[in-house]
Design a protein around this motif. Structure first.
Motif, mmCIF file in Angstrom:
data_model
loop_
_atom_site.group_PDB
_atom_site.id
_atom_site.type_symbol
_atom_site.label_atom_id
_atom_site.label_comp_id
_atom_site.label_asym_id
_atom_site.label_seq_id
_atom_site.Cartn_x
_atom_site.Cartn_y
_atom_site.Cartn_z
ATOM 1 N N LEU A 1 0.840 -1.206 0.000
ATOM 2 C CA LEU A 1 0.000 0.000 0.000
ATOM 3 C C LEU A 1 0.877 1.259 0.000
ATOM 4 C CD1 LEU A 1 -2.768 -1.043 2.570
ATOM 5 C CD2 LEU A 1 -2.966 -0.898 0.077
ATOM 6 N N TYR A 2 1.946 1.218 0.779
ATOM 7 C CA TYR A 2 2.865 2.363 0.857
ATOM 8 C C TYR A 2 3.502 2.661 -0.495
ATOM 9 C CZ TYR A 2 7.580 4.325 1.473
ATOM 10 O OH TYR A 2 8.742 5.037 1.315
ATOM 11 N N ILE A 3 4.026 1.631 -1.150
ATOM 12 C CA ILE A 3 4.764 1.865 -2.396
ATOM 13 C C ILE A 3 3.817 2.231 -3.533
ATOM 14 C CG2 ILE A 3 4.810 -0.470 -3.360
ATOM 15 C CD1 ILE A 3 7.798 1.947 -3.070
ATOM 16 N N VAL A 4 2.601 1.641 -3.549
ATOM 17 C CA VAL A 4 1.623 1.990 -4.588
ATOM 18 C C VAL A 4 1.172 3.434 -4.417
ATOM 19 C CG1 VAL A 4 -0.705 1.535 -5.447
ATOM 20 C CG2 VAL A 4 0.845 -0.372 -4.990
ATOM 21 N N SER A 5 0.871 3.823 -3.171
ATOM 22 C CA SER A 5 0.467 5.206 -2.904
ATOM 23 C C SER A 5 1.584 6.185 -3.269
ATOM 24 C CB SER A 5 0.089 5.369 -1.432
ATOM 25 O OG SER A 5 -0.954 4.508 -1.072
ATOM 26 N N SER A 6 2.815 5.803 -2.959
ATOM 27 C CA SER A 6 3.951 6.682 -3.236
ATOM 28 C C SER A 6 4.145 6.874 -4.734
ATOM 29 C CB SER A 6 5.223 6.101 -2.614
ATOM 30 O OG SER A 6 5.083 5.972 -1.219
ATOM 31 N N PHE B 1 3.446 10.941 -9.517
ATOM 32 C CA PHE B 1 2.904 11.477 -10.762
ATOM 33 C C PHE B 1 1.999 12.682 -10.523
ATOM 34 C CE2 PHE B 1 3.989 7.108 -11.929
ATOM 35 C CZ PHE B 1 4.662 7.317 -13.134
ATOM 36 N N GLN B 2 1.713 12.986 -9.247
ATOM 37 C CA GLN B 2 0.857 14.125 -8.926
ATOM 38 C C GLN B 2 1.654 15.333 -8.438
ATOM 39 O OE1 GLN B 2 -2.335 13.548 -9.728
ATOM 40 N NE2 GLN B 2 -1.602 11.477 -10.238
ATOM 41 N N VAL B 3 2.952 15.152 -8.236
ATOM 42 C CA VAL B 3 3.765 16.248 -7.708
ATOM 43 C C VAL B 3 3.891 17.358 -8.747
ATOM 44 C CG1 VAL B 3 6.069 16.904 -6.913
ATOM 45 C CG2 VAL B 3 5.055 14.767 -6.155
ATOM 46 N N GLU B 4 3.665 18.581 -8.317
ATOM 47 C CA GLU B 4 3.865 19.738 -9.190
ATOM 48 C C GLU B 4 5.283 20.249 -9.037
ATOM 49 O OE1 GLU B 4 1.008 22.801 -9.047
ATOM 50 O OE2 GLU B 4 -0.714 21.476 -9.317
ATOM 51 N N GLU B 5 5.832 20.710 -10.142
ATOM 52 C CA GLU B 5 7.225 21.161 -10.138
ATOM 53 C C GLU B 5 7.293 22.677 -10.106
ATOM 54 O OE1 GLU B 5 9.387 19.374 -13.391
ATOM 55 O OE2 GLU B 5 8.062 17.634 -13.333
ATOM 56 N N VAL C 1 11.210 7.372 -3.066
ATOM 57 C CA VAL C 1 9.912 7.282 -3.737
ATOM 58 C C VAL C 1 8.789 7.653 -2.775
ATOM 59 C CG1 VAL C 1 8.270 5.690 -4.798
ATOM 60 C CG2 VAL C 1 10.673 5.586 -5.431
ATOM 61 N N GLY C 2 8.885 7.182 -1.546
ATOM 62 C CA GLY C 2 7.855 7.485 -0.561
ATOM 63 C C GLY C 2 7.780 8.959 -0.226
ATOM 64 N N VAL C 3 8.915 9.576 0.015
ATOM 65 C CA VAL C 3 8.930 10.995 0.356
ATOM 66 C C VAL C 3 8.416 11.831 -0.812
ATOM 67 C CG1 VAL C 3 10.430 12.954 0.911
ATOM 68 C CG2 VAL C 3 10.780 10.759 2.042
ATOM 69 N N THR C 4 8.859 11.517 -2.027
ATOM 70 C CA THR C 4 8.406 12.269 -3.204
ATOM 71 C C THR C 4 6.905 12.124 -3.410
ATOM 72 O OG1 THR C 4 10.564 11.864 -4.242
ATOM 73 C CG2 THR C 4 8.786 12.648 -5.657
ATOM 74 N N GLY C 5 6.410 10.902 -3.266
ATOM 75 C CA GLY C 5 4.986 10.677 -3.468
ATOM 76 C C GLY C 5 4.126 11.372 -2.434
ATOM 77 N N PHE C 6 4.510 11.278 -1.173
ATOM 78 C CA PHE C 6 3.703 11.886 -0.115
ATOM 79 C C PHE C 6 3.858 13.398 -0.063
ATOM 80 C CE2 PHE C 6 3.136 7.569 1.039
ATOM 81 C CZ PHE C 6 2.011 7.515 1.846
ATOM 82 N N MET C 7 4.857 13.945 -0.740
ATOM 83 C CA MET C 7 4.939 15.401 -0.896
ATOM 84 C C MET C 7 3.683 15.934 -1.573
ATOM 85 S SD MET C 7 8.906 15.916 -2.083
ATOM 86 C CE MET C 7 8.393 17.217 -3.201
ATOM 87 N N ALA C 8 3.210 15.214 -2.575
ATOM 88 C CA ALA C 8 2.016 15.652 -3.312
ATOM 89 C C ALA C 8 0.801 15.658 -2.399
ATOM 90 C CB ALA C 8 1.778 14.752 -4.515
ATOM 91 N N PHE C 9 0.693 14.649 -1.528
ATOM 92 C CA PHE C 9 -0.458 14.578 -0.632
ATOM 93 C C PHE C 9 -0.414 15.686 0.420
ATOM 94 C CE2 PHE C 9 0.109 9.819 -1.533
ATOM 95 C CZ PHE C 9 -0.634 9.922 -2.699
ATOM 96 N N TRP C 10 0.786 16.200 0.697
ATOM 97 C CA TRP C 10 0.953 17.256 1.702
ATOM 98 C C TRP C 10 1.091 18.637 1.043
ATOM 99 C CZ3 TRP C 10 4.430 16.026 6.529
ATOM 100 C CH2 TRP C 10 3.897 16.672 7.647
ATOM 101 N N MET D 1 11.465 16.706 6.094
ATOM 102 C CA MET D 1 12.319 16.035 7.076
ATOM 103 C C MET D 1 11.500 15.078 7.941
ATOM 104 S SD MET D 1 15.365 16.687 6.482
ATOM 105 C CE MET D 1 15.874 15.705 7.880
ATOM 106 N N PHE D 2 10.269 15.460 8.238
ATOM 107 C CA PHE D 2 9.392 14.574 9.005
ATOM 108 C C PHE D 2 9.106 13.300 8.204
ATOM 109 C CE2 PHE D 2 5.150 13.005 10.078
ATOM 110 C CZ PHE D 2 5.290 12.809 11.454
ATOM 111 N N LEU D 3 8.809 13.467 6.907
ATOM 112 C CA LEU D 3 8.573 12.297 6.060
ATOM 113 C C LEU D 3 9.824 11.428 5.961
ATOM 114 C CD1 LEU D 3 6.509 13.867 3.121
ATOM 115 C CD2 LEU D 3 5.654 12.417 4.967
ATOM 116 N N VAL D 4 10.984 12.064 5.829
ATOM 117 C CA VAL D 4 12.238 11.312 5.721
ATOM 118 C C VAL D 4 12.467 10.488 6.983
ATOM 119 C CG1 VAL D 4 14.748 11.532 5.625
ATOM 120 C CG2 VAL D 4 13.330 12.894 4.109
ATOM 121 N N MET D 5 12.296 11.114 8.147
ATOM 122 C CA MET D 5 12.512 10.396 9.403
ATOM 123 C C MET D 5 11.468 9.295 9.610
ATOM 124 S SD MET D 5 15.190 11.543 10.862
ATOM 125 C CE MET D 5 15.874 11.723 9.228
ATOM 126 N N LEU D 6 10.211 9.607 9.278
ATOM 127 C CA LEU D 6 9.147 8.620 9.456
ATOM 128 C C LEU D 6 9.373 7.394 8.574
ATOM 129 C CD1 LEU D 6 6.364 7.830 10.617
ATOM 130 C CD2 LEU D 6 5.328 9.055 8.684
#
Length: 958
Positions: free
Chosen positions: A619-624, A629-633, A845-854, A936-941
Motif C-alpha cells: 500500500l505504501y509503495i503503490v500510494s507513493s 505522478f501528482q507532484v507539481e514542479e 519514492v515514498g517521500v516524493t509521493g507523499f509530498m504531493a499529498f501534503w 524532514m518529518f517524512l524522511v525520518m518517518l
C-alpha cells in the motif's frame, strides 16, 4: 515477562583475579595502550579459535549491558593493541540462553540456517579502529587541551559573523533560478539586439528585464464593475495613487509623474479602459469588446487587464463584454537610468507604506483592492528570515531537553545528563565554526541557510549518543585513558560512516544548478564535518573529565563515614534518592532495548505480522508511486513570503480572475533574412502559424510588424517583393507605426539583422502548463527553417520547472551511487549494500509521493531535502542490515530480533532527535521553513519505518 526480570547477574570472579587484572590495567606505558595477550586469538569459527572463558564472560556482560544507542558497525580484529582487542570481545554474540532471552516461538525459531564464518574484509575498518583507539588514548591523557582547543578555534572562526550580510539584498533570480538556463542566454540576445526607451515609448511586453511597477487589483462587490458608480470609485483610487509623493532626506520631493514610464510624453495609463472612461464619462459601456476594443480609432488591448469576464455576441475575432468582475491597474516606473531607478524604488516603498492608510481614507464601498509591487517579493522574502530566529532558541531548548532525558540514568555514577547537555553545546559550537569559516571565505549566506542550524542540532547529537552508549559499557575500574580508548575504538566506524554519508549527501547538492542549494549544502556539509571533529575532540574530552567525576564520586560513596563527616551532605545531594552503589563491572540494560528484544522483535517475526507488514508496504509503495505522478514542479514565488503577507491575497485574486491569459512571448528571428523574398516570408509565416495553432496561444492577439508592413505596402500599391522598395519604405512605415521601431534591428547598411513578433499565451496558470508551453515553444522554434528564438522575461523563472526534475534525478543517482560505494568500503558485505540501496530508493519514492499529498511542490527547497533523505535512509538501513548479516544466530528470525535488540532504540532515537530539531519549523509562517519540516518529518518517518519494520521483515525472506 517484566523488564526488571530480564536482567542477568554477571558471573562472579575470584577476588584475587579481579585485583590482579586491576593492577595489570593500571600498569600502562605512557606512550599508549600496549599489547594485550587477549588480542592474540583469532575471532574465527570453531573450538580452536575460542577466546578465554573470562573474555567470553566479559563479552556476554557487555552485550547484555548494551544501552541501545547507535550501532558499532565494525571493530578491528586483534591487531595488537588493547582497545581493538576489547572491541573484538564485545562483538562476540551471546546465545539466547546465556542472555536470559525468552524462549522463541516456533515461528521465531524457524528458518534455521547453518552457522557460517563471518566475512572479515576490514581493510579500512581495522586501521580506522586502531587510529581512533590511539586518538581516544590521547584525548583521555590530555582532556583539557582537547576541550579548550576547539573552543578557541570556535572563538576565532566565530569572528567571521562580522561578514554576515545585513542590508544587502538577496537576488532572488540569482539564487532561485537555474545557472546557465536557456532563458538567460535568450535575454542576453534580446538586450543586445533590441532597445526600448522608457521615457518616451514604453511597452511592458517589449522589455527584456523586470521593470519597476506597482499593481492594484480591483474586485467589484457587485456582479460587474462596468457601472458608473463603481468606475468612479476606481477612478478616485487611481487619482490617489498618482498623487502620492515621497520626500527625501534633503527635502526634495519625488512625485509619480517624475518617475512614471512615458508614452509620447505622458505617463502610461494604469488601465487603458479606465483612461478612456476618465476622458469621457459618457462612454457606452455596453459597446466594449474583448480582448481588443477599439475606441476613438485606437485599439485597446484588454487581455490580462480585465478579469472574471462574461462575453456575449462575437464580432470578428472579438466578443462583446457583458460583465467583468475585476480590473488591473498597473503603474509602470522608469528603470533604465540608475538615478531614475533609485527614485522609482523610493516611490514604490512609499506606496507600500501608505497604501493601506490611503485605502481606509478613501472609504471604498463598491470595490475591494489588493496590491503588489516589483519590490514586494524581495522585501517580503527578506522579512521572512526574521520570523525563524525565535524558533531557533526553542529548538535548542528542546534538543537539550531530549538529550538530557534520553541520557538520564537512575545510577548517580553513570548518569550522563550533563554530558548530554554539553553534547548539544558541542553541536552549537560546530554551527558557529562552520558558518564563521564559510563567511570568512566569502560563501554567500542565503536565507534558506537559516534552515541549517535546526537540522544540524538534530543530526549533530547522534554521534554523542553513540559515544555515551559505548562509554556506559566500559568498566569503572579501568583508567580514563583506557576507557576512552575503548570507546573510540568501538565507535570509529559507526560515527565515521554516519558523518561520511551525510556529508557526501550534502556535497552532492553542490552539483545542482541552483546557487541557493549549492550554498545551503556547502554550509551544512562543512558544519557537519565540524560536528564530527568536535565530537571526537571536545566532547570526548568532556566525557573523560566526567569519567574522573565518576571515579571521585564512587570513592566518596565507598568511603566509610561517621555522622559528623562533611561528605555526608555531598553524598545526599549527589545520589539521593538512589543510595545503592552501582556495580563496577555491570551496567543495566535500557528498558527500550528490552522492549525491542522481548516484545517488538518477537511480535514482528510472527507469520501474521510479516504478512501484515508486506501488505502495508505494498500500500505504501503503490500510494507513493501514484503521488510521484501528482507532484507539481517549480517554486511558486508567492511562497517566498510569509502567510500573513499582503502579497498572498494579491496572488490569490490574480489566480482567480486573471489566470486565463499568460505572458506575451517574443518570437525572434535571430539572423538576417531576405524579408522581401516571398519564399522566405512564406517560411516565416508557416512557422508563425505553427505557434498560433498551438493550444497555449490565442491567435487573435498576435502582433507582427511584417504583416502590418505588407498591408501597408499593398495599400500604397508598392511591390513587396522588390528589395529596394522594401528597404526604402521602412522608414515611412515606422513613422506611422512608431511602436514597431523596437521590433526591427536595422544595421547601418540597411540590413535587417533581427526582428520579432509577439504571441499571446493562454491557459498557463499551472506549473505543468508553463513547463509544457515552454518546451513546445522551443521545439517549434528549433524545427523552423528560419532561425527563431522565443523569450519572455518570465521564462527566467519558468526554466526552473525543467531544471528541477533533471537536477533532482541527477543528484539522487550520484548520491545513491556514492552511498553504495561507501557501504562496500566500510560495511564490506554485498547483501548489506544491496539492502541499503533498496531502502534508499524506497524512501525517496515514498517521500516524493507523499509530498504531493501534503501539498509540497518539487522545487529548489524540497530538492535539498530529497538529497538529505539519501544520507538518512542509508544510516537507518545500513545499521540494521549489517547487524543482521553479522549475527551468528542460527535462524533469520533470531538474527532479526538480535538486530532490533541492539539497534532498534538508536534508530528510533536518531529519528526523534532530528524531528525535534526541525519540528519548531512547523510553526513558521513561511513556506520555505514549513516545507523543510514537512519533508524532514517524512524522511525520518519512512526512514525509521524501513529500519525498524520493513527491512527486518524482508531480511527474513532471503
Amino acid at each position: 515477562m517484566s523488564l526488571s526480570s530480564s536482567k542477568v547477574a554477571p558471573k562472579a570472579e575470584p577476588e584475587g583475579k579481579q585485583e590482579a587484572e586491576s593492577a595489570s590495567e593500571k600498569r600502562e606505558p605512557e606512550g599508549g595502550p600496549g599489547p594485550d595477550p587477549r588480542s592474540q586469538w583469532d575471532p574465527g569459527t570453531g573450538p580452536e579459535s575460542e577466546p578465554p572463558a573470562s573474555s567470553r564472560q566479559e563479552s556476554e556482560r557487555l552485550l547484555e549491558s548494551s544501552q541501545g544507542q547507535k550501532p558499532e558497525l565494525g571493530w578491528a580484529s586483534g591487531q595488537g593493541s588493547e582497545p581493538p582487542a576489547a572491541s573484538e570481545q564485545e562483538s562476540q554474540p551471546r546465545p539466547a540462553s546465556a542472555r536470559g532471552d525468552p524462549p522463541l516461538s516456533e515461528s521465531q525459531s524457524g528458518n534455521q540456517l547453518p552457522e557460517r564464518s563471518r566475512c572479515h574484509t576490514d581493510c579500512l575498518e581495522a586501521p580506522l579502529s586502531r587510529a581512533f583507539a590511539w586518538l581516544g588514548w590521547m584525548v583521555g591523557s590530555h582532556p583539557w587541551i582537547f576541550l579548550l582547543a576547539p573552543m578557541v578555534l570556535t572563538a576565532a572562526l566565530g569572528t567571521g559573523f562580522v561578514y554576515l550580510p545585513k542590508d544587502e539584498e538577496e537576488d532572488l533570480e540569482e539564487q532561485y533560478t537555474p545557472i546557465g538556463s536557456p532563458a538567460k542566454a535568450e535575454r542576453r540576445f534580446v538586450q543586445a539586439h533590441f532597445t526600448i526607451n522608457d521615457s518616451y515609448r514604453f511597452s511592458a511586453s517589449r522589455k527584456s528585464i523586470d521593470v519597476n511597477f506597482a499593481s492594484v487589483l480591483v474586485v467589484s462587490n457587485t456582479a460587474s464593475l462596468l457601472e458608473q458608480e463603481t468606475l468612479s470609485e476606481i477612478s478616485k483610487l487611481d487619482e490617489a495613487v498618482r498623487a502620492l509623493y515621497v520626500t527625501q532626506e534633503n527635502g526634495t520631493e519625488i512625485h509619480y509623474d517624475e518617475v512614471c514610464a512615458m508614452d509620447q510624453g505622458r505617463c502610461v495609463p494604469s488601465n487603458p479602459l479606465l483612461a478612456v472612461w476618465q476622458a469621457n464619462n459618457n462612454l457606452n459601456l455596453k459597446n466594449i469588446t474583448f480582448p481588443i476594443s477599439t475606441q476613438a480609432g485606437q485599439p485597446l488591448y484588454l487581455a490580462n487587464l480585465l478579469g472574471g469576464v462574461v462575453l456575449g455576441e462575437k464580432i470578428g475575432t472579438n466578443q462583446f463584454l457583458l460583465e467583468t468582475k475585476a480590473m488591473r491597474l498597473l503603474y509602470f516606473l522608469e528603470t533604465e537610468v540608475r538615478e531614475d531607478n533609485e527614485h522609482s524604488k523610493l516611490w514604490l516603498i512609499h506606496f507600500l507604506n501608505e497604501f493601506s492608510k490611503m485605502q481606509k481614507s478613501l472609504a471604498l464601498k463598491k470595490i475591494q483592492v489588493v496590491y503588489f509591487t516589483s519590490l514586494s517579493r524581495q522585501l517580503e522574502f527578506e522579512a521572512t528570515s526574521m520570523t525563524v530566529i525565535p524558533l531557533f532558541h526553542l529548538a535548542y531548548l528542546l534538543i537539550i531537553l531530549f538529550a538530557v532525558i534520553s541520557c538520564y540514568r537512575c545510577d548517580c555514577i553513570r548518569n550522563k545528563m550533563w554530558v548530554a547537555a554539553f553534547g548539544v553545546i558541542s553541536a552549537a559550537l560546530a554551527v558557529v565554526s562552520g558558518f564563521g569559516l564559510m563567511l570568512y571565505i566569502g560563501v554567500p549566506f542565503v536565507i534558506i541557510v537559516a534552515n541549517s542550524p535546526f537540522l544540524i542540532l538534530g543530526v549533530g547529537v547522534d554521534d554523542m549518543f553513540i559515544m555515551i552508549s559505548a562509554w556506559q559499557k566500559t568498566s569503572l575500574v579501568d583508567s580514563i585513558k583506557q576507557r576512552l580508548s575503548d570507546v573510540y575504538s568501538k565507535v570509529a566506524v559507526s560515527i565515521t560512516i554516519t558523518t561520511t554519508t551525510n556529508v557526501l549527501a550534502f556535497y552532492t547538492g553542490i552539483m545542482t544548478s541552483f546557487r541557493s542549494i549549492q550554498y545551503f549544502c556547502i554550509y551544512t556539509g562543512t558544519t557537519l564535518l565540524f560536528c564530527y571533529l568536535y565530537n571526537i575532540t571536545c566532547f570526548g574530552a568532556f566525557l573523560a573529565l566526567d569519567g574522573k567525576r565518576e571515579v571521585v564520586c564512587l570513592r566518596w560513596l565507598k568511603k566509610s563515614e561517621t555522622p559528623d563527616q562533611k561528605c555526608s551532605s555531598l553524598k545526599k545531594s549527589c545520589c539521593l534518592p538512589f543510595e545503592s552503589l552501582p556495580e563496577e563491572h555491570e551496567a543495566e540494560i535500557h528498558p527500550m532495548n528490552l522492549f525491542f528484544r522481548d516484545y517488538f522483535g518477537p511480535f514482528l517475526t510472527t507469520t501474521e505480522s510479516k504478512f501484515f507488514v508486506v501488505l502495508i508496504y505494498i500500500l505504501y509503495i503503490v500510494s507513493s508511486i501514484y503521488g510521484c505522478f501528482q507532484v507539481e514542479e517549480g517554486l511558486d514565488l508567492r511562497n517566498l513570503a510569509s502567510d500573513d503577507s499582503y502579497i498572498t491575497p494579491y496572488f490569490n485574486v490574480e489566480e482567480e480572475y486573471f489566470s486565463d491569459y499568460g505572458p506575451r512571448v517574443m518570437v525572434i528571428v535571430t539572423e538576417a533574412l531576405d524579408y522581401w523574398d516571398k519564399d522566405a516570408r512564406q517560411k516565416l509565416e508557416k512557422c508563425l502559424a505553427d505557434f498560433e495553432n498551438n493550444n497555449y496561444v490565442d491567435k487573435s492577439l498576435t502582433e507582427f510588424w511584417l504583416r502590418e508592413y505588407v498591408k501597408y505596402m499593398e495599400n500604397n500599391r508598392q511591390d513587396v517583393n522588390d528589395k529596394n522598395t522594401f528597404i526604402n519604405s521602412i522608414s515611412s512605415f515606422l513613422t506611422d507605426f512608431p511602436l514597431f521601431k523596437c521590433d526591427i534591428n536595422i544595421s547601418s547598411s540597411h540590413e535587417i539583422i533581427s526582428s520579432r513578433a509577439f504571441i499571446q499565451t493562454i491557459g498557463v496558470s499551472s506549473s505543468t502548463n508553463k513547463k509544457m508551453m515552454l518546451f513546445q515553444f522551443r521545439s517549434l522554434a528549433e524545427k523552423c527553417e528560419i532561425p527563431l528564438m522565443v523569450y519572455n522575461r518570465a521564462f527566467i523563472y519558468f526554466d526552473q520547472y525543467t531544471a528541477i526534475l533533471e537536477n533532482t534525478v541527477r543528484n539522487v543517482v550520484v548520491a545513491s551511487a556514492a552511498m553504495f560505494i561507501v557501504s562496500l568500503l566500510l560495511i564490506p558485505h554485498p547483501l548489506c549494500s544491496l539492502w541499503v540501496t533498496f531502502a534508499i530508493a524506497s524512501v525517496i519514492v515514498g517521500v516524493t509521493g507523499f509530498m504531493a499529498f501534503w501539498k509540497v511542490n518539487l522545487d529548489s527547497i524540497s530538492m535539498i531535502n530529497l538529497v538529505i533523505c539519501i544520507g538518512f535512509s542509508f544510516d537507518f538501513s545500513a545499521h540494521i542490515s549489517y547487524a543482521f548479516v553479522s549475527s551468528s544466530k542460527p535462524s533469520v528470525n533470531q538474527k532479526t530480533i538480535e538486530a532490533l535488540y541492539l539497534l532498534g532504540y538508536p534508530v528510533l532515537q536518531s529519528a526523534i532527535s532530528t524531528v525535534i530539531g526541525v519540528c519548531v519549523l512547523a510553526a513558521a509562517k513561511a513556506y520555505i521553513f514549513r516545507t523543510f519540516f514537512k519533508i524532514m518529518f517524512l524522511v525520518m518517518l519512512f526512514g525509521a519505518a524501513h529500519g525498524l519494520i520493513f527491512i527486518p521483515v524482508f531480511l527474513t525472506f532471503f
